[in-house]
Design a protein around this motif. Structure first.
Motif, PDB file in Angstrom:
ATOM      1  N   ILE A   1      77.046  45.777  54.596  1.00  0.00           N
ATOM      2  CA  ILE A   1      77.747  47.051  54.443  1.00  0.00           C
ATOM      3  C   ILE A   1      79.182  46.835  53.945  1.00  0.00           C
ATOM      4  O   ILE A   1      79.658  47.553  53.074  1.00  0.00           O
ATOM      5  CB  ILE A   1      77.762  47.825  55.777  1.00  0.00           C
ATOM      6  CG1 ILE A   1      76.342  48.221  56.181  1.00  0.00           C
ATOM      7  CG2 ILE A   1      78.677  49.051  55.695  1.00  0.00           C
ATOM      8  CD1 ILE A   1      76.215  48.703  57.615  1.00  0.00           C
ATOM      9  N   ASN A   2      79.871  45.839  54.504  1.00  0.00           N
ATOM     10  CA  ASN A   2      81.307  45.672  54.273  1.00  0.00           C
ATOM     11  C   ASN A   2      81.684  44.528  53.331  1.00  0.00           C
ATOM     12  O   ASN A   2      82.855  44.366  52.997  1.00  0.00           O
ATOM     13  CB  ASN A   2      82.015  45.454  55.615  1.00  0.00           C
ATOM     14  CG  ASN A   2      81.860  46.653  56.525  1.00  0.00           C
ATOM     15  OD1 ASN A   2      82.476  47.676  56.323  1.00  0.00           O
ATOM     16  ND2 ASN A   2      81.004  46.527  57.535  1.00  0.00           N
ATOM     17  N   LEU A   3      80.693  43.713  52.962  1.00  0.00           N
ATOM     18  CA  LEU A   3      80.914  42.543  52.100  1.00  0.00           C
ATOM     19  C   LEU A   3      81.920  41.556  52.683  1.00  0.00           C
ATOM     20  O   LEU A   3      82.614  40.840  51.966  1.00  0.00           O
ATOM     21  CB  LEU A   3      81.311  42.963  50.690  1.00  0.00           C
ATOM     22  CG  LEU A   3      80.295  43.864  49.980  1.00  0.00           C
ATOM     23  CD1 LEU A   3      80.797  44.241  48.602  1.00  0.00           C
ATOM     24  CD2 LEU A   3      78.931  43.199  49.909  1.00  0.00           C
ATOM     25  N   GLU A   4      81.996  41.521  53.983  1.00  0.00           N
ATOM     26  CA  GLU A   4      82.774  40.536  54.719  1.00  0.00           C
ATOM     27  C   GLU A   4      82.243  40.487  56.141  1.00  0.00           C
ATOM     28  O   GLU A   4      81.608  41.432  56.608  1.00  0.00           O
ATOM     29  CB  GLU A   4      84.267  40.874  54.713  1.00  0.00           C
ATOM     30  CG  GLU A   4      84.602  42.173  55.430  1.00  0.00           C
ATOM     31  CD  GLU A   4      86.077  42.535  55.354  1.00  0.00           C
ATOM     32  OE1 GLU A   4      86.830  41.894  54.603  1.00  0.00           O
ATOM     33  OE2 GLU A   4      86.474  43.461  56.063  1.00  0.00           O
ATOM     34  N   TYR A   5      82.501  39.367  56.806  1.00  0.00           N
ATOM     35  CA  TYR A   5      82.075  39.252  58.198  1.00  0.00           C
ATOM     36  C   TYR A   5      83.093  39.942  59.099  1.00  0.00           C
ATOM     37  O   TYR A   5      84.265  40.040  58.763  1.00  0.00           O
ATOM     38  CB  TYR A   5      81.902  37.783  58.583  1.00  0.00           C
ATOM     39  CG  TYR A   5      80.711  37.162  57.892  1.00  0.00           C
ATOM     40  CD1 TYR A   5      79.428  37.603  58.169  1.00  0.00           C
ATOM     41  CD2 TYR A   5      80.863  36.160  56.942  1.00  0.00           C
ATOM     42  CE1 TYR A   5      78.327  37.062  57.530  1.00  0.00           C
ATOM     43  CE2 TYR A   5      79.771  35.610  56.298  1.00  0.00           C
ATOM     44  CZ  TYR A   5      78.507  36.065  56.598  1.00  0.00           C
ATOM     45  OH  TYR A   5      77.415  35.531  55.961  1.00  0.00           O
ATOM     46  N   PRO A   6      82.648  40.434  60.248  1.00  0.00           N
ATOM     47  CA  PRO A   6      83.588  41.107  61.158  1.00  0.00           C
ATOM     48  C   PRO A   6      84.630  40.121  61.688  1.00  0.00           C
ATOM     49  O   PRO A   6      84.366  38.925  61.809  1.00  0.00           O
ATOM     50  CB  PRO A   6      82.687  41.621  62.285  1.00  0.00           C
ATOM     51  CG  PRO A   6      81.461  40.780  62.234  1.00  0.00           C
ATOM     52  CD  PRO A   6      81.292  40.374  60.803  1.00  0.00           C
ATOM     53  N   GLU A   7      85.814  40.644  62.003  1.00  0.00           N
ATOM     54  CA  GLU A   7      86.850  39.800  62.605  1.00  0.00           C
ATOM     55  C   GLU A   7      86.489  39.437  64.033  1.00  0.00           C
ATOM     56  O   GLU A   7      86.751  38.324  64.482  1.00  0.00           O
ATOM     57  CB  GLU A   7      88.204  40.502  62.563  1.00  0.00           C
ATOM     58  CG  GLU A   7      88.781  40.598  61.166  1.00  0.00           C
ATOM     59  CD  GLU A   7      90.177  41.188  61.162  1.00  0.00           C
ATOM     60  OE1 GLU A   7      90.925  41.010  62.151  1.00  0.00           O
ATOM     61  OE2 GLU A   7      90.522  41.829  60.166  1.00  0.00           O
TER      62      GLU A   7
ATOM     63  N   GLU B   1      85.626  30.942  54.128  1.00  0.00           N
ATOM     64  CA  GLU B   1      84.503  30.562  53.260  1.00  0.00           C
ATOM     65  C   GLU B   1      83.258  31.400  53.523  1.00  0.00           C
ATOM     66  O   GLU B   1      82.174  31.064  53.073  1.00  0.00           O
ATOM     67  CB  GLU B   1      84.155  29.076  53.451  1.00  0.00           C
ATOM     68  CG  GLU B   1      85.142  28.123  52.822  1.00  0.00           C
ATOM     69  CD  GLU B   1      86.326  27.840  53.732  1.00  0.00           C
ATOM     70  OE1 GLU B   1      86.109  27.565  54.916  1.00  0.00           O
ATOM     71  OE2 GLU B   1      87.462  27.924  53.253  1.00  0.00           O
ATOM     72  N   GLU B   2      83.438  32.474  54.287  1.00  0.00           N
ATOM     73  CA  GLU B   2      82.331  33.393  54.525  1.00  0.00           C
ATOM     74  C   GLU B   2      81.237  32.772  55.389  1.00  0.00           C
ATOM     75  O   GLU B   2      80.052  32.996  55.162  1.00  0.00           O
ATOM     76  CB  GLU B   2      81.748  33.916  53.203  1.00  0.00           C
ATOM     77  CG  GLU B   2      82.792  34.451  52.251  1.00  0.00           C
ATOM     78  CD  GLU B   2      83.025  35.948  52.396  1.00  0.00           C
ATOM     79  OE1 GLU B   2      82.081  36.660  52.706  1.00  0.00           O
ATOM     80  OE2 GLU B   2      84.164  36.369  52.204  1.00  0.00           O
ATOM     81  N   ASN B   3      81.641  31.984  56.367  1.00  0.00           N
ATOM     82  CA  ASN B   3      80.716  31.414  57.340  1.00  0.00           C
ATOM     83  C   ASN B   3      81.000  32.051  58.700  1.00  0.00           C
ATOM     84  O   ASN B   3      82.116  32.472  58.963  1.00  0.00           O
ATOM     85  CB  ASN B   3      80.922  29.901  57.463  1.00  0.00           C
ATOM     86  CG  ASN B   3      80.604  29.189  56.175  1.00  0.00           C
ATOM     87  OD1 ASN B   3      79.519  29.335  55.640  1.00  0.00           O
ATOM     88  ND2 ASN B   3      81.556  28.436  55.659  1.00  0.00           N
TER      89      ASN B   3
END
Length: 85
Positions: free
Chosen positions: A21-27, A57-59
């Motif tokens: 949905i957000n194109l990033e991982y949640p904080e 790095e999107e992990n």
């Protein structure tokens, strides 16, 4: 440990949904509530959340804190892959 693995898999699925949905991982895991999860699962028999971290790095990693209390050396999910030792 079946409940722990189930919790980690549920959290991982929610993180992947958030990413789609957000194109990033949640904080934090709290970012998943209430839109994706009703509540964040807690460690069985404890009143603590699973540990979560993500990096640029999107992990992401979701880890059982104090795994020795459950007679394992490690249970975690890294980018959707379960690791149990």
């Amino acid at each position: 440990t079946d409940k722990i693995i189930s919790d980690l898999e549920d959290i991982s699925t929610a993180i992947e949904t958030y990413y789609s949905i957000n194109l990033e991982y949640p904080e934090t895991l709290d970012d998943l509530v209430p839109d994706i999860l009703d509540e964040i699962p807690t460690v069985p028999g404890k009143n603590t959340q699973y540990q979560y971290s993500s990096d640029p790095e999107e992990n992401y990693t979701v880890t059982l804190p104090n795994p020795s209390e459950f007679n394992v050396s490690e249970i975690k999910i890294i980018n959707g892959k379960l690791i149990k030792k």
